[in-house]
Design a protein around this motif. Structure first.
Motif, short mmCIF file in Angstrom:
data_model
loop_
_atom_site.label_atom_id
_atom_site.label_comp_id
_atom_site.label_asym_id
_atom_site.label_seq_id
_atom_site.Cartn_x
_atom_site.Cartn_y
_atom_site.Cartn_z
N GLY A 22 32.89 17.06 -3.51
CA GLY A 22 33.76 16.07 -4.15
C GLY A 22 35.13 16.65 -4.48
N SER A 23 35.37 17.87 -4.05
CA SER A 23 36.65 18.54 -4.31
C SER A 23 36.74 19.74 -3.37
N ALA A 24 37.98 20.19 -3.10
CA ALA A 24 38.18 21.38 -2.28
C ALA A 24 38.97 22.44 -3.04
N SER A 25 39.00 22.31 -4.37
CA SER A 25 39.81 23.23 -5.17
C SER A 25 39.30 24.67 -5.10
N ASN A 26 38.04 24.85 -4.68
CA ASN A 26 37.46 26.20 -4.57
C ASN A 26 37.51 26.72 -3.13
N ILE A 27 38.17 26.00 -2.22
CA ILE A 27 38.14 26.33 -0.79
C ILE A 27 39.51 26.80 -0.32
N LEU A 28 39.52 27.94 0.37
CA LEU A 28 40.70 28.39 1.09
C LEU A 28 40.30 28.45 2.56
N ALA A 29 40.85 27.57 3.36
CA ALA A 29 40.50 27.47 4.78
C ALA A 29 41.67 27.95 5.63
N SER A 30 41.36 28.72 6.67
CA SER A 30 42.43 29.31 7.47
C SER A 30 42.13 29.21 8.96
N SER A 31 43.19 29.30 9.75
CA SER A 31 43.06 29.29 11.21
C SER A 31 43.91 30.39 11.81
N LEU A 32 43.53 30.83 12.99
CA LEU A 32 44.35 31.79 13.72
C LEU A 32 45.58 31.09 14.31
N GLU A 87 45.06 16.91 6.25
CA GLU A 87 45.61 16.03 5.22
C GLU A 87 44.57 15.70 4.16
N LYS A 88 43.34 15.42 4.58
CA LYS A 88 42.27 15.11 3.64
C LYS A 88 41.93 16.32 2.77
N LEU A 89 41.91 17.50 3.38
CA LEU A 89 41.65 18.71 2.61
C LEU A 89 42.74 18.95 1.57
N GLY A 90 43.98 18.71 1.97
CA GLY A 90 45.09 18.87 1.03
C GLY A 90 44.96 17.95 -0.16
N LEU A 91 44.58 16.68 0.09
CA LEU A 91 44.41 15.71 -1.00
C LEU A 91 43.27 16.10 -1.93
N LEU A 92 42.27 16.81 -1.39
CA LEU A 92 41.12 17.23 -2.19
C LEU A 92 41.36 18.57 -2.90
N GLY A 93 42.54 19.14 -2.68
CA GLY A 93 42.91 20.35 -3.43
C GLY A 93 42.67 21.67 -2.72
N ALA A 94 42.44 21.65 -1.40
CA ALA A 94 42.19 22.90 -0.68
C ALA A 94 43.47 23.70 -0.50
N SER A 95 43.32 25.00 -0.40
CA SER A 95 44.41 25.88 0.01
C SER A 95 44.28 26.09 1.51
N LEU A 96 45.37 25.92 2.25
CA LEU A 96 45.33 25.97 3.71
C LEU A 96 46.31 27.01 4.23
N LEU A 97 45.82 27.85 5.13
CA LEU A 97 46.66 28.89 5.72
C LEU A 97 46.51 28.89 7.24
N HIS A 98 47.60 29.20 7.92
CA HIS A 98 47.57 29.31 9.38
C HIS A 98 48.13 30.67 9.79
N ARG A 99 47.93 31.02 11.05
CA ARG A 99 48.32 32.34 11.57
C ARG A 99 47.59 33.46 10.81
N VAL A 100 46.36 33.24 10.48
CA VAL A 100 45.57 34.26 9.78
C VAL A 100 44.61 34.89 10.79
N ASP A 101 44.84 36.15 11.09
CA ASP A 101 43.97 36.90 12.00
C ASP A 101 42.82 37.50 11.18
N ALA A 102 41.60 37.14 11.53
CA ALA A 102 40.44 37.61 10.77
C ALA A 102 40.30 39.12 10.80
N THR A 103 40.89 39.78 11.79
CA THR A 103 40.76 41.23 11.90
C THR A 103 41.82 42.00 11.12
N THR A 104 42.78 41.27 10.52
CA THR A 104 43.82 41.92 9.70
C THR A 104 44.10 41.14 8.42
N MET A 105 43.22 40.23 8.06
CA MET A 105 43.51 39.26 7.00
C MET A 105 43.69 39.89 5.62
#
Length: 385
Positions: free
Chosen positions: A50-60, A78-96
């Motif tokens: 019911g919320s994404a305030s505890n979620i940080l989601a990322s993509s390469l 957009e839906k994740l943003g409205l639910l309060g998620a933190s969103l990051l892009h250009r995140v390499d899992a091997t150097t994050m």
């Protein structure tokens, strides 16, 4: 004082009641997701909580590439943003762990769904498997230092051949991560989740999941790190057992090391142990190094018949003599035979190293896996008949 304590207990109880679980994940967990495709997995958790305030989601991928790859990505973000998620892009899992927005963060759960290095050949190709392993190893190296106390790292991964050859438990142990358990992964447990290929012209298409599991790990500085050679020997003991017990006529010619000029083999291993049919084929086998994926070398001389016989006798004799005996530690016996093989391999030509021997073991493992798959198909066919 008693009233105050009672009041605090009521507040704690109310907070616990507000916790919502979605399979292994709780709304009170600080969750990091890496390598997200169209962000549908993150959105599934957010809807469950019911919320994404505890979620940080990322993509390469950067944002502009992401929304071109996946038709639902823009809407999901957009839906994740409205639910309060933190969103990051250009995140390499091997150097994050070096990322500006992540280097000071700690998480209760770090999730990597179906890590993949890209579609650059068949999945059973040794070179591609090594690429996949490098991605997972780099992820573990970074994620192991980003956990809160009692935090867990979860990797969703296929458990079938050839994906089980990634040996992710070994990769985790090399990064001070202790294996907790592996439980079946089912996409239906995460409503709205759509797995994606993520690479090539069919990036937005799903891939068949088949049998897969959620591998769970926890940081443990005292975890005994498994050396790479030990893992290769573990894999190889199954390979060699099946190699000996399967008729040679059904087996693709094995890939041998470079020329074996002076093999160091104890006298007791020099007595012939192979059937005559196998020996008839020995002179037709070429141990060219460029048969091994990743090597480009000029072909060395073909090993002599005696040299070829000696090296394989050194590998197999312990297995044949001790397999099934209750008074013998077969596991260690096989390892002794393989250590002997390593000594023989290293004595053959100057300049050899451990990586070359591991390449040989991995190729033999691939040989056996392919043969077992064929045998299983034959057994199924016979059963139906």
């Amino acid at each position: 004082m008693a009233i105050g304590i009672e009041h605090d207990e009521v507040i704690i109880a109310e907070e616990e009641e507000r916790e919502i679980w979605a399979k292994h994940y709780c709304s009170s967990h600080q969750i990091l997701l890496v390598g997200e495709g169209d962000f549908s997995f993150s959105l599934s958790l957010a809807h469950s909580f019911g919320s994404a305030s505890n979620i940080l989601a990322s993509s390469l991928d950067p944002y502009d590439v992401l929304i071109k790859k996946y038709k639902q990505a823009k809407s999901n973000l957009e839906k994740l943003g409205l639910l309060g998620a933190s969103l990051l892009h250009r995140v390499d899992a091997t150097t994050m762990k070096l990322h500006t927005d992540l280097k000071m963060r700690k998480f209760d759960r770090i999730i990597f769904n179906f890590p993949h290095a890209g579609f650059r050949g068949k999945e059973d190709n040794i070179r591609l498997i090594k690429m996949h392993r490098r991605v997972v190893h780099g992820f573990f190296r970074n994620a192991s230092g980003m956990l809160r106390a009692n935090g867990e790292i979860h990797v969703n991964h296929k458990t079938t051949i050839p994906f089980n050859r990634w040996c992710i438990k070994e990769l985790a142990s090399q990064n001070s991560l202790a294996f907790i358990e592996c439980v079946d992964f089912k996409a239906e447990d995460y409503p709205g989740y759509n797995n994606k290929r993520g690479d090539g012209l069919k990036s937005d298409d799903p891939f068949p999941l088949g049998a897969c599991g959620t591998y769970k790990f926890r940081f443990s500085p005292h975890t005994e790190k498994m050396p790479k050679v030990l893992s290769s020997l573990d894999i190889a003991h199954i390979t060699f057992q099946n190699f000996v017990e399967t008729p040679f006529e059904t087996v693709r010619q094995p890939i041998l090391p470079y020329e074996l000029r002076q093999p160091i083999v104890p006298f007791e291993f020099r007595q012939p142990i192979f059937p005559s049919e196998f020996q008839q084929h020995q002179m037709n086998i070429s141990p060219y190094a460029n048969n091994i994926p990743g090597y480009v070398e000029s072909p060395p001389k073909i090993a002599s018949r005696d040299e070829f016989s000696w090296i394989f006798q050194g590998y197999f004799s312990h297995v044949r003599e001790t397999f099934g005996r209750h008074d013998c530690d077969v596991y260690n016996s096989v390892h002794e035979a393989l250590n002997l093989g390593f000594a023989t391999y290293m004595a053959g030509v100057p300049g050899r190293d451990l990586n070359g021997y591991i390449e040989l073991l991995e190729e033999l493992h691939h040989l056996t896996v392919s043969r077992l798959a064929r045998l299983q198909t034959m057994l199924v066919s016979d059963h139906h008949w």
